[in-house]
Design a protein around this motif. Structure first.
Motif, PDB file in Angstrom:
ATOM      1  N   GLU A 101       0.828  -1.199   0.000  1.00 49.89           N
ATOM      2  CA  GLU A 101       0.000   0.000   0.000  1.00 49.89           C
ATOM      3  C   GLU A 101       0.868   1.258   0.000  1.00 49.89           C
ATOM      4  OE1 GLU A 101      -3.174   0.409  -0.142  1.00 49.89           O
ATOM      5  OE2 GLU A 101      -3.912  -1.647   0.098  1.00 49.89           O
ATOM      6  N   PRO A 102       0.719   2.101  -0.984  1.00 54.18           N
ATOM      7  CA  PRO A 102       1.546   3.309  -1.028  1.00 54.18           C
ATOM      8  C   PRO A 102       1.350   4.216   0.192  1.00 54.18           C
ATOM      9  CG  PRO A 102       0.440   2.959  -3.118  1.00 54.18           C
ATOM     10  CD  PRO A 102      -0.154   1.986  -2.157  1.00 54.18           C
ATOM     11  N   ALA A 103       0.159   4.207   0.754  1.00 53.90           N
ATOM     12  CA  ALA A 103      -0.096   5.079   1.904  1.00 53.90           C
ATOM     13  C   ALA A 103       0.574   4.575   3.173  1.00 53.90           C
ATOM     14  CB  ALA A 103      -1.596   5.226   2.136  1.00 53.90           C
ATOM     15  N   VAL A 104       0.981   3.316   3.177  1.00 53.57           N
ATOM     16  CA  VAL A 104       1.681   2.753   4.335  1.00 53.57           C
ATOM     17  C   VAL A 104       3.167   3.105   4.211  1.00 53.57           C
ATOM     18  CG1 VAL A 104       2.381   0.629   5.500  1.00 53.57           C
ATOM     19  CG2 VAL A 104       0.046   0.871   4.648  1.00 53.57           C
TER      20      VAL A 104
END
Lengths: 150, 150
Positions: free
Chosen positions: B89-92
DNA sequence: TCGTCGCATGCAATTTTATTGCACAAACTC
DNA sequence: GAGTTTGTGCAATAAAATTGCATGCGACGA
């Protein structure tokens, strides 16, 4: 902030040591134009800084720990005071006040357990307004990046 | 890794965009000698990478959240599987397996709450082996650095 | 619709910076 | 104590960043 700016930011977040000409080719611009964009992003503060990221083990800091903190008094000025104190510790890489059951969370980069002992001694002494704290250790790192999706 | 190497690493962790001549003057070496040290630190992997650090707000990612996760099955391969999924996940930005009451901890960089909703939907669906998870939000950042003391 | 203004672009010249060859000095080995 | 390894500074060279300038594109108003 068009498509090219975003691409540049993504590339620079991954590797800021590339030459301007190289980046320019990848985004399909001339070097001069590319450079001007990067400078604009710098001037606008979108790019905050360019830093070297070290290998923690090779820099002698292999232990990563997380401490969640519950304060005695929860008022804003108390939280701030605690964060300020924590921020002064070089081993503390991140210090946040958080919502939920606890008041603060600290991320630590440690040389060994002794250092943790000394640190908690300093941060959680009697007068420090800390009611309780919980220490957990990072066992495995699945991801650890500074990259923010644009 | 003598005193000069450490000083260089400290300086580069704070600002890797400085010119070599500038750094050389600060540590008291000639540019050529200084450059060779930096290259050696690079080759040895002490310096892992050089990256641009963005201003989260100006990059449209002002919400920082932390999720602690308790898994259904705690075996190593399950933990690994979850971390791998989270890491995609890019947001992680950070994904760790941890000691203590919970199994994993994620640090998130979000655009808004919708994004959090979508993310938890993906990560914590029925089949994902997650028993419980707790979301907390970062209210104030006292410190957030990549710098490791040498 | 046409002219004008503002802004981003590419090219080429220039400046700055990184890089390399070399000779020398210190530290370390045997 | 001779030889080897390792690091250093200087100066020349190569590479990269930076700048001036002319051009082109799109937005806006007449």
């Amino acid at each position: 902030m068009d498509r090219i700016d975003k691409k540049l930011l993504t590339l620079l977040q991954q590797d800021a040591s590339r030459t301007n000409a190289d980046l320019a080719a990848e985004v399909g611009l001339s070097p001069s134009s590319c450079l001007r964009r990067i400078r604009r992003l710098n001037a606008a503060g979108v790019i905050e800084r360019v830093v070297a990221v070290l290998n923690p083990a090779k820099a002698g800091r292999s232990v990563k720990a997380i401490i969640t903190v519950e304060l005695e008094r929860h008022g804003e000025q108390y939280v701030r005071r605690f964060l300020d104190m924590a921020a002064k510790e070089p081993a503390v890489t991140q210090a946040y006040s958080v919502s939920g059951a606890t008041d603060a969370l600290l991320m630590l980069r440690l040389k060994d357990m002794e250092e943790l002992d000394a640190l908690t001694e300093r941060l959680f002494r009697e007068e420090s307004n800390v009611a309780r704290y919980y220490t957990t250790f990072v066992i495995r790192t699945g991801k650890d990046t500074t990259e923010i999706p644009i």
